[in-house]
Scaffold this motif. Structure first.
Motif, PDB file in Angstrom:
ATOM      1  N   GLU A   1       0.878  -1.177   0.000  1.00  0.00           N
ATOM      2  CA  GLU A   1       0.000   0.000   0.000  1.00  0.00           C
ATOM      3  C   GLU A   1       0.909   1.219   0.000  1.00  0.00           C
ATOM      4  O   GLU A   1       1.129   1.847   1.031  1.00  0.00           O
ATOM      5  CB  GLU A   1      -0.909  -0.025   1.216  1.00  0.00           C
ATOM      6  CG  GLU A   1      -2.049   0.982   1.158  1.00  0.00           C
ATOM      7  CD  GLU A   1      -3.009   0.706   0.012  1.00  0.00           C
ATOM      8  OE1 GLU A   1      -3.095   1.561  -0.891  1.00  0.00           O
ATOM      9  OE2 GLU A   1      -3.652  -0.353   0.016  1.00  0.00           O
TER      10      GLU A   1
ATOM     11  N   ASN B   1       0.509   4.589   1.890  1.00  0.00           N
ATOM     12  CA  ASN B   1       0.540   4.692   3.354  1.00  0.00           C
ATOM     13  C   ASN B   1       1.761   5.478   3.825  1.00  0.00           C
ATOM     14  O   ASN B   1       2.868   5.293   3.322  1.00  0.00           O
ATOM     15  CB  ASN B   1       0.571   3.296   3.985  1.00  0.00           C
ATOM     16  CG  ASN B   1      -0.799   2.631   3.984  1.00  0.00           C
ATOM     17  OD1 ASN B   1      -1.781   3.238   3.569  1.00  0.00           O
ATOM     18  ND2 ASN B   1      -0.850   1.388   4.428  1.00  0.00           N
TER      19      ASN B   1
ATOM     20  N   LYS C   1       0.485  -2.048   6.483  1.00  0.00           N
ATOM     21  CA  LYS C   1      -0.602  -2.960   6.140  1.00  0.00           C
ATOM     22  C   LYS C   1      -0.223  -4.401   6.465  1.00  0.00           C
ATOM     23  O   LYS C   1       0.856  -4.873   6.119  1.00  0.00           O
ATOM     24  CB  LYS C   1      -0.944  -2.838   4.656  1.00  0.00           C
ATOM     25  CG  LYS C   1      -2.167  -3.639   4.229  1.00  0.00           C
ATOM     26  CD  LYS C   1      -2.534  -3.346   2.786  1.00  0.00           C
ATOM     27  CE  LYS C   1      -3.795  -4.090   2.369  1.00  0.00           C
ATOM     28  NZ  LYS C   1      -4.186  -3.760   0.969  1.00  0.00           N
TER      29      LYS C   1
END
Length: 298
Positions: A143, A146, A164
């Protein structure tokens, strides 16, 4: 090697020569046993005559050029999966670090496969997180949007906020997670490799069972190389890479010598690994080596 150290395993893997290397270079390293190797360095006398200087080294485990990833997994990892474990590959660019760790034949996938096949998934959960440290910045490889940052919780354990965690329930999900993370990693051109990893990659299995958490972390370290072998555009990257590698080396040296102080705060990489620098964790270092003369000099 220090016989008193039981939670740090130092191993070496010799990469076989490529067809091109066999025609241009000499193999200067010989694996003599399962824990010893010899370097046969060719040197020149004052009158230009050549002679061979021999160096012998001992390690906890040495794998020759015929060893497979499965041999390494069974010898080093399979019996150490019951505790917190840190396993990392260290070596020059092009020496076989990523080959050892990544892909369907890599030991990270083998570890996930072993966990899925041996643990009762009704009683425990397996999570996998993948991130990289690039130019001292943490990036979530599953991700990438992030914003990751590190902090210590009330127990003094390190936490990477916003990272994540993917709940791994089957082999396909394991394979897809590792594949996506590898595609998102930073790469560039080095003196030996046109698609060299320019970041330190971390792959963290978290096993939750009976309200207890166990972590198994793998690191695919960026290749270390001297500045004169690097492209000038990579100088900034290399400074961060080498700073973290030096800090890691000092921490491993301290642990292996049973020092009372481990200097993990010297870099972001070693600070991230602080929980493993204790007697309750095992550390496996796989040093990948290339045995041709030009690489030996670097």
């Amino acid at each position: 090697m220090n016989e008193k150290s039981h939670n740090v395993i130092i191993s070496v893997r010799k990469r076989p020569l490529s067809l091109v290397e066999k025609t241009k270079e000499n193999d200067i390293i010989t694996v003599n046993s399962n824990n010893g190797l010899t370097v046969n360095e060719i040197k020149s006398k004052y009158d230009a005559r050549k002679y061979k200087k021999i160096y012998s080294f001992k390690y906890d485990k040495v794998f020759d050029e015929n060893a497979t990833n499965n041999d390494i997994f069974k010898s080093l990892l399979e019996k150490n999966l019951d505790n917190n474990l840190l396993c990392f590959a260290y070596g020059l660019t092009g020496s076989g670090k990523s080959y050892t760790l990544l892909g369907k034949n890599g030991i990270i996938f083998m570890t996930g496969n072993k966990l899925l096949n041996t643990l009762d998934l009704h009683k425990c959960k397996i999570y996998l997180s993948c991130l990289e440290l690039y130019n001292d910045k943490l990036i979530d490889l599953n991700e990438i949007k992030n914003n990751l940052h590190m902090r210590e919780n009330y127990n003094g354990n390190l936490v990477i906020a916003n990272l994540k965690k993917i709940h791994i329930t089957n082999i396909k999900l394991l394979e897809d997670t590792l594949s996506i993370s590898q595609k998102n990693r930073k790469s560039g051109i080095s003196f030996k490799n046109k698609n060299s990893s320019r970041s330190h990659g971390l792959f963290i299995f978290q096993i939750e069972i009976n309200n207890k958490i166990k972590k198994i972390t793998f690191m695919d370290l960026a290749g270390n190389e001297k500045a004169r072998y690097s492209d000038i555009s990579n100088i900034h990257e290399n400074s961060f890479i080498n700073q973290n590698l030096f800090s890691l080396k000092e921490c491993i040296r301290s642990m292996y010598s049973k020092s009372s102080h481990v200097p993990f705060r010297r870099s972001k990489l070693t600070w991230m690994l602080k929980d493993y620098f204790s007697s309750k964790s095992s550390i496996i270092m796989i040093t990948t080596i290339v045995t041709v003369i030009v690489i030996h000099k670097n």
